[in-house]
Structure formats: C-alpha cells, structure tokens
Enzyme design. Structure first.
Site, short mmCIF file in Angstrom:
data_model
loop_
_atom_site.label_atom_id
_atom_site.label_comp_id
_atom_site.label_asym_id
_atom_site.label_seq_id
_atom_site.Cartn_x
_atom_site.Cartn_y
_atom_site.Cartn_z
N HIS A 56 99.55 22.28 40.68
CA HIS A 56 99.52 22.65 42.11
C HIS A 56 100.51 23.78 42.38
O HIS A 56 101.72 23.58 42.44
CB HIS A 56 99.88 21.44 42.98
CG HIS A 56 99.67 21.68 44.44
ND1 HIS A 56 98.81 20.93 45.20
CD2 HIS A 56 100.20 22.60 45.29
CE1 HIS A 56 98.82 21.37 46.44
NE2 HIS A 56 99.68 22.39 46.52
N HIS A 58 100.72 27.92 44.50
CA HIS A 58 100.06 28.91 45.38
C HIS A 58 100.40 30.30 44.86
O HIS A 58 101.37 30.91 45.31
CB HIS A 58 100.53 28.74 46.83
CG HIS A 58 100.11 27.44 47.43
ND1 HIS A 58 99.08 27.34 48.34
CD2 HIS A 58 100.56 26.17 47.25
CE1 HIS A 58 98.92 26.06 48.70
NE2 HIS A 58 99.81 25.34 48.05
N GLN A 151 93.91 27.30 54.43
CA GLN A 151 95.26 27.14 54.99
C GLN A 151 95.26 26.82 56.49
O GLN A 151 96.07 26.06 56.97
CB GLN A 151 96.05 28.43 54.72
CG GLN A 151 97.42 28.51 55.37
CD GLN A 151 98.52 27.95 54.48
OE1 GLN A 151 98.82 28.47 53.43
NE2 GLN A 151 99.10 26.85 54.91
N HIS A 209 94.87 19.24 50.24
CA HIS A 209 96.21 19.05 50.81
C HIS A 209 96.03 17.94 51.85
O HIS A 209 95.41 18.16 52.89
CB HIS A 209 96.69 20.31 51.51
CG HIS A 209 97.26 21.35 50.59
ND1 HIS A 209 96.51 22.01 49.67
CD2 HIS A 209 98.53 21.84 50.47
CE1 HIS A 209 97.29 22.87 49.01
NE2 HIS A 209 98.50 22.79 49.48
N GLU A 212 100.12 16.02 54.48
CA GLU A 212 101.41 16.62 54.12
C GLU A 212 102.26 16.72 55.38
O GLU A 212 102.44 17.77 55.98
CB GLU A 212 101.21 18.02 53.50
CG GLU A 212 102.51 18.59 52.91
CD GLU A 212 102.36 20.01 52.38
OE1 GLU A 212 101.28 20.61 52.51
OE2 GLU A 212 103.35 20.51 51.81
N ASP A 308 104.29 23.74 43.37
CA ASP A 308 103.86 24.21 44.69
C ASP A 308 104.21 25.68 44.93
O ASP A 308 103.35 26.47 45.28
CB ASP A 308 104.46 23.33 45.81
CG ASP A 308 103.53 23.22 47.02
OD1 ASP A 308 102.43 23.82 46.98
OD2 ASP A 308 103.88 22.52 47.99
N TRP A 314 108.28 29.39 52.01
CA TRP A 314 108.51 27.97 52.25
C TRP A 314 109.54 27.39 51.29
O TRP A 314 110.10 26.33 51.51
CB TRP A 314 107.19 27.18 52.13
CG TRP A 314 106.25 27.60 53.18
CD1 TRP A 314 106.19 27.13 54.46
CD2 TRP A 314 105.24 28.63 53.08
NE1 TRP A 314 105.22 27.80 55.16
CE2 TRP A 314 104.62 28.71 54.35
CE3 TRP A 314 104.80 29.46 52.06
CZ2 TRP A 314 103.59 29.60 54.62
CZ3 TRP A 314 103.78 30.35 52.33
CH2 TRP A 314 103.17 30.42 53.59
ZN LIG Z 1 100.34 23.32 48.34
#
Ligand SMILES: [Zn+2]
Length: 411
Positions: A56, A58, A151, A209, A212, A308, A314
């Site tokens: 996982h 991005h 997203q 996802h 979360e 991630d 983030w």
């Molecule tokens: Zn993610």
C-alpha cells in the site's frame, strides 16, 4: 545461479537453492557448510526470503513534502490543502521521475512487489497515464499493481463512476474505493456495490481505503465484507486502513469478526501513517488510531503492513524501508510476544503476497520465480531487532542489488 549456505525461515541448518531459467529449480538441505564454486553466491548463513512486499503506497504523491509548503500541523486536512497547491504544478515527467525515485528506494530495501494507489478523481487521468508507463519501465526492479483510487469519492464526485470505468479500460489492475469519504452513508454503500460490480465484471482485484477515521460509526467494512462473502471474492479483496476498528466496541467487533472470517478478505494496516494522522480529535486519553492488527491475525485473517507514504504532504518521513514500518507496527499493535517476533516477517512477506494475490508467482519453492532476498540476519527476530537491511536481492535468477555491510571502528 546457486545460492549456498542460506538459512530458510523456520527450518534448521543450511540450504542450497539452485535457480535455472529465471525460476527456482531445487532446494536442498546441506549436511555441512559448503565451499563456494565459481558462480555461486555464498549466503554466509544469512536468511533467504522471498522479496519483501509493499502492499500500500501512493506513488503519485511521493517526494512532494514541503512543496510548495510544509504541513505544519501534521493533520490530514492541512495535508489535503498542501496537496491541492502542489497538484497545480504537476506534470507527466514530474510524476514519473518521483515514482521512479521511490521505486529505487523500495528496491534498495529488498522490495520487488508493490501495489500503488493512483488518484483517478481527475478528468484527465494524467497520474494514471504516468504510472502505467512507470509500471512498464520499472519492471526490471519491481512488479507493480495499480489501484484506481477515487481520492474524492465515486458517487459524490462528478462523473466518479465513469472515471473508475475509464481507469480500468486504461489498464489499472485493481479497483479502489473510499466509502467513508463519500458525502452520505448511502453513497458510501452504493459506491461499494458499484466498485464490487466493476471488479467482478472486469476480473479485477479490489483494494478499498475503508473506514480510515477514528469515527466508531464508520462501518463500511461490514458492507465490503458482506459483498465479498456473497460474491465469493475473498481471495481478491483487501480492506486498507480500517482504523475505525480501533474505536469500535468489543460487542460490535465480535459480531463483525464472524462476518470477516466468512468473507475471508485481506487487511492492510499502515501503522506509521495511522499513528501520525489519527487520534487528532482526541485530547487525552488519546487513541492509537490503528486497526486491530493482532486480533485480526489471531482470528486467522490475513493482515499485512504497508508504508502508505514516502515524504508527501500527509507524512514527511519514509525511506522505502518496510522493516521500519514492521518495527513500528509490532510496537503499536502490541505484538512483541516471543511467538509474534519469531514470525513477524509474515506481515511484510507472505501475508502481503496473499493480499496481492500473487499465488504461485511468489515464495521459495521449486518452479516459482527466482526472486529472492538475503537479509543480514539469521531469523525474523534478529531482522527486526537489529533493523537489518537486504544484503543481496535476486530477480529472475540474476543479481539485482548488493549492499556492502556497515563497518564500525572504535578509535
Ligand atoms: Zn492510502
């Protein structure tokens, strides 16, 4: 190529693993330490494992932290603001260059299988186009699965459903989702039915996802699990994050776990990301904001760990090293009992491979691809305790990467 004097997980003694025509040909137990012949790779008693897996990440957002500004609060929301400013300056070449840079970091750490989510809530689907090229260009280093990740939602985003369909037409391998982010509960539920239909119709894998958030009322996992159970798609479906499970009460969880077992889907937790982003609405006591990793594992469900982010709005840290995430996950998930430590590499190898549905394309057995990694340790426990690195990485029977051991000298 022949690898001699290798240690295999949970087996006593040393082994020779012979590879031929890009596949593992044979595995033999050695009676004693063997002497290297020309062309042999002497593992020197180190642990030979199938490649580490990143289930996982991005890749469309990696290496953008601080551009144009740093996320000072560290919250998800300021991250979204920074990202929308950075998004305005993204180009095809910029996306590709950053993804390639991150893939090199992953490969350096012995990772050869990667699943990346790519934002498809963009009418141009530019990032997906870039990542599809990267998938091909990086195949010497890694196998890349691409998730069409909405997203900004499917049913609450303009043309969200059509964009998902188009992403699969273009070549995305996995159908994604984000039900807890849809405007209403109804849209969250309908988005799951839509994405499961799409995956079933097109023969794709699923990675959502899911929940979360720290909101204990975010309960889309039960919907995803029931759709998975009813369609018999357990081996093809993954729920990522499920951090709300850390806030569910035990009475609800005991009912939920029954359904999860019937559904047989997989779970990915990203413990460093979640401990950083969740718990932000709490004062004290403050929740950990991660899913029930140990409890899922003990219930016989398949759970693995992912990074991630690497340096994005983030999450400012990250270096491609999944053993760092394993270390954090074992701490945060209360999984440092002796038994857990003895088999902790499961969480970043076999379990992840199962989530990615790699099947016969992964593992140390005759006939499987000769993709192998030698870790600078003798067993799982030492690998995580000493935070060792990959010494050698072998791909399709050829040496892909070699690392010189660190040397310390006291003066
Ligand atoms: Zn993610």
């Amino acid at each position: 190529m022949k690898i001699i004097n290798a240690r295999l997980r949970h087996l006593p003694g040393l082994h020779t693993v012979a590879c031929a025509a890009e596949r593992i040909h044979s595995i033999t137990a050695q009676a004693a330490q063997a002497l290297a012949q020309p062309g042999d790779l002497d593992a020197q008693g180190l642990l030979l494992i199938p490649p580490l897996v990143e289930p996982h990440i991005h890749l469309d957002a990696v290496h953008t932290a601080g551009q144009p500004r740093w996320n000072q609060s560290g919250t998800l929301f300021e991250g979204i603001e920074c990202w929308s400013e950075r998004k305005a300056t993204i180009t095809h070449e910029d996306t590709k260059a950053r993804a390639h840079r991150a893939i090199r970091l992953l490969a350096e750490h012995g990772i050869q299988h990667v699943r990346t989510h790519v934002d498809v809530t963009d009418p141009s689907l530019a990032a997906l186009g870039a990542l599809l090229e990267v998938q091909d260009e990086a195949r010497e280093l890694i196998d890349l699965q691409i998730v069409a990740f909405p997203q900004e939602g499917i049913d609450s985003f303009t043309n969200g459903r059509a964009l998902m369909e188009r992403a699969i037409d273009m070549g995305a391998n996995v159908v994604g989702g984000i039900p807890h982010y849809e405007h209403t509960r109804e849209q969250g539920v309908s988005s799951i039915r839509f994405l499961m239909d799409l995956a079933e119709r097109r023969g794709c894998l699923v990675d959502v996802h899911c929940d979360e958030t720290d909101d204990p009322h975010s309960r889309f996992l039960e919907v995803l699990a029931e759709e998975t159970r009813a369609r018999g798609m357990g081996a093809r479906v993954t729920a990522s994050h499920t951090t709300a499970m850390g806030s569910y009460d035990n009475a609800y969880c005991s009912k939920l776990f029954r359904l999860l077992r019937l559904a047989g889907l997989s779970f990915v937790s990203c413990p460093t990301e979640s401990i950083h982003l969740q718990g932000r609405f709490d004062t004290f006591p403050k929740r950990r904001g991660i899913t029930r990793i140990a409890e899922l594992d003990r219930a016989g469900l398949n759970v693995c760990l992912g990074q991630d982010s690497i340096q994005d709005p983030w999450y400012p840290l990250g270096n491609g090293n999944i053993l760092r995430v394993l270390d954090a996950g074992l701490h945060i998930g209360h999984m440092m009992g002796y038994e857990d430590l003895q088999r902790c590499l499961d969480l970043v190898t076999d379990n992840s491979a199962r989530a990615l549905a790699l099947g016969e394309g992964y593992g140390i057995a005759p006939g499987r691809p000769a993709n192998l990694v030698l870790l600078d340790a003798e067993n799982d426990y030492e690998a995580v305790r000493r935070q060792v690195k990959a010494r050698w990485s072998i791909r399709q029977g050829r040496l892909l990467m070699q690392r010189e051991p660190e040397r310390v000298t006291f003066m």
